[in-house]
Motif scaffolding. Structure first.
Motif, mmCIF file in Angstrom:
data_model
loop_
_atom_site.group_PDB
_atom_site.id
_atom_site.type_symbol
_atom_site.label_atom_id
_atom_site.label_comp_id
_atom_site.label_asym_id
_atom_site.label_seq_id
_atom_site.Cartn_x
_atom_site.Cartn_y
_atom_site.Cartn_z
ATOM 1 N N LEU A 1 1.213 -1.208 -17.785
ATOM 2 C CA LEU A 1 2.266 -1.891 -17.016
ATOM 3 C C LEU A 1 1.882 -2.043 -15.550
ATOM 4 O O LEU A 1 2.112 -3.091 -14.935
ATOM 5 N N VAL A 2 1.285 -0.969 -14.974
ATOM 6 C CA VAL A 2 0.865 -1.049 -13.568
ATOM 7 C C VAL A 2 -0.210 -2.110 -13.393
ATOM 8 O O VAL A 2 -0.171 -2.933 -12.458
ATOM 9 N N ARG A 3 -1.211 -2.092 -14.315
ATOM 10 C CA ARG A 3 -2.280 -3.085 -14.228
ATOM 11 C C ARG A 3 -1.719 -4.509 -14.391
ATOM 12 O O ARG A 3 -2.080 -5.432 -13.648
ATOM 13 N N HIS A 4 -0.815 -4.633 -15.374
ATOM 14 C CA HIS A 4 -0.213 -5.959 -15.598
ATOM 15 C C HIS A 4 0.633 -6.399 -14.404
ATOM 16 O O HIS A 4 0.612 -7.576 -14.011
ATOM 17 N N SER A 5 1.387 -5.431 -13.837
ATOM 18 C CA SER A 5 2.207 -5.781 -12.668
ATOM 19 C C SER A 5 1.328 -6.166 -11.485
ATOM 20 O O SER A 5 1.638 -7.132 -10.752
ATOM 21 N N PHE A 6 0.198 -5.435 -11.270
ATOM 22 C CA PHE A 6 -0.706 -5.807 -10.173
ATOM 23 C C PHE A 6 -1.330 -7.172 -10.417
ATOM 24 O O PHE A 6 -1.487 -7.974 -9.474
ATOM 25 N N HIS A 7 -1.674 -7.432 -11.684
ATOM 26 C CA HIS A 7 -2.225 -8.753 -11.998
ATOM 27 C C HIS A 7 -1.198 -9.861 -11.731
ATOM 28 O O HIS A 7 -1.528 -10.890 -11.114
ATOM 29 N N GLU B 1 0.825 -1.208 0.000
ATOM 30 C CA GLU B 1 0.000 0.000 0.000
ATOM 31 C C GLU B 1 0.858 1.255 0.000
ATOM 32 O O GLU B 1 0.576 2.225 -0.714
ATOM 33 N N ALA B 2 1.955 1.232 0.818
ATOM 34 C CA ALA B 2 2.843 2.389 0.847
ATOM 35 C C ALA B 2 3.507 2.602 -0.516
ATOM 36 O O ALA B 2 3.616 3.735 -1.001
ATOM 37 N N GLU B 3 3.921 1.489 -1.155
ATOM 38 C CA GLU B 3 4.522 1.615 -2.482
ATOM 39 C C GLU B 3 3.520 2.154 -3.500
ATOM 40 O O GLU B 3 3.860 2.989 -4.345
ATOM 41 N N GLU B 4 2.267 1.659 -3.402
ATOM 42 C CA GLU B 4 1.237 2.165 -4.317
ATOM 43 C C GLU B 4 0.981 3.648 -4.089
ATOM 44 O O GLU B 4 0.880 4.429 -5.047
ATOM 45 N N GLU B 5 0.882 4.043 -2.799
ATOM 46 C CA GLU B 5 0.660 5.470 -2.509
ATOM 47 C C GLU B 5 1.835 6.309 -2.991
ATOM 48 O O GLU B 5 1.649 7.395 -3.566
#
Length: 322
Positions: free
Chosen positions: A209-215, A90-94
């Motif tokens: 890329l973010v969506r793919h990395s989260f997936h 969560e911290a990395e996402e924020e």
């Protein structure tokens, strides 16, 4: 040999019972002598076995409690680790979202600054063009006055033709300047459009890329949870196997200990039986002496009865013969 000793002891006990029932008058010390010490059951051994069993049960309960505590600590540690990982994610996402927002703000500011600079340049060019046109007008007016004053009609014609030629050149130059300005504006507009398109494409690529990395991260997390579950099951199976092996070794040790105790009990029993046999053998001369005294008294009684009843001997002999 033990069987023969037991048979002798049983015969002596039967003789004791017969002698106690046949005697009419028995001395008090004989009854005291007849009492033999009885062996009590091995209560100490039973209590020791019960203590060992209770100790074993207590150790098993403590081990089960320790295993439960270790399992709870392991679950708590696993939960803490997952919470820390989630907090870190969560911290990395924020942080990533904050950086993206800052990057967007920086890019918007840079775009605004570029637009302001281009607008300033365009205003400066327009002011330069206006000043240039004013200077040209002033120069043409001055040149007309100078030509009229100095050269007359013929030079005036030349001057007019020159003006026309210069006007054509100026128009051509103006057209070229306008065309250059338009091409420059069009090129800047096309560059700006291409830059915006490239930024949109880069933004879309970053989001992809973010969506793919989260997936991929969710797939990895699920795979990690599955692997952790498999590892925990394998650990529990191994722990159960170890517990059963330890339990088997403990039962074998207890069985061997029980065999050893049975052997010791048998030895103790044989010693006790030998001791009782020797004790009974010790009482055997006294019993023989008592039997002899009994036979002597019976003979005296027969003699007395025979002296009182002369026919007692024949009747007794006939009864004995029958």
């Amino acid at each position: 040999m033990l069987k023969t000793q037991q048979e002798k002891i049983e015969q002596l006990q039967h003789l004791r019972q017969d002698s106690s029932s046949s005697l009419v008058e028995t001395p008090t010390n004989y009854a005291d002598m007849q009492e033999t010490p009885k062996s009590e059951p091995p209560s100490s051994q039973r209590s020791a076995a019960e203590q060992k069993f209770s100790k074993l049960v207590k150790n098993m309960e403590e081990r089960s409690k320790a295993r439960e505590r270790s399992r709870q600590e392991r679950d708590e540690r696993q939960r803490r680790i997952t919470e820390e990982r989630l907090a870190k994610i969560e911290a990395e996402e924020e942080d990533k979202l904050r950086k993206e927002q800052e990057e967007k703000k920086r890019k918007l500011e840079e775009l605004k600054e570029k637009k302001l600079i281009e607008k300033k340049k365009q205003l400066e060019k327009e002011s330069e063009d206006r000043a240039y046109q004013e200077n040209m007008k002033k120069a043409e007016a001055f040149y007309k006055k100078y030509a009229v004053r100095c050269y007359g009609l013929k030079p005036w014609k030349k001057y007019v033709e020159g003006i026309h030629a210069s006007m054509r050149i100026a128009e051509r130059f103006h057209n070229l300047c306008v065309l250059r300005r338009m091409i420059r504006g069009w090129s800047s507009y096309s560059r700006e459009m291409n830059r915006e398109r490239n930024e949109r494409a880069n933004e879309f690529y970053r989001k992809y890329l973010v969506r793919h990395s989260f997936h991929c991260w969710t797939i990895y997390r699920n795979h990690q949870f599955i692997e952790e579950e498999k590892a925990e099951r394998f650990y529990l199976i191994g722990l159960r196997k170890k517990a059963f092996t330890v339990w088997l070794a403990l039962t074998q040790d207890e069985k061997i200990a029980s065999w050893e105790k049975e052997r010791i009990a048998k030895e103790h029993n044989t010693k006790r039986m030998v001791k009782n046999a020797f004790r009974e053998w010790k009482w055997l001369p006294i019993e023989v002496k008592r039997e002899r005294e009994k036979e002597k008294r019976m003979a005296e009684l027969r003699k007395r009865v025979q002296s009182l009843l002369p026919d007692f001997g024949t009747g007794t002999s006939s009864t004995d013969a029958s």
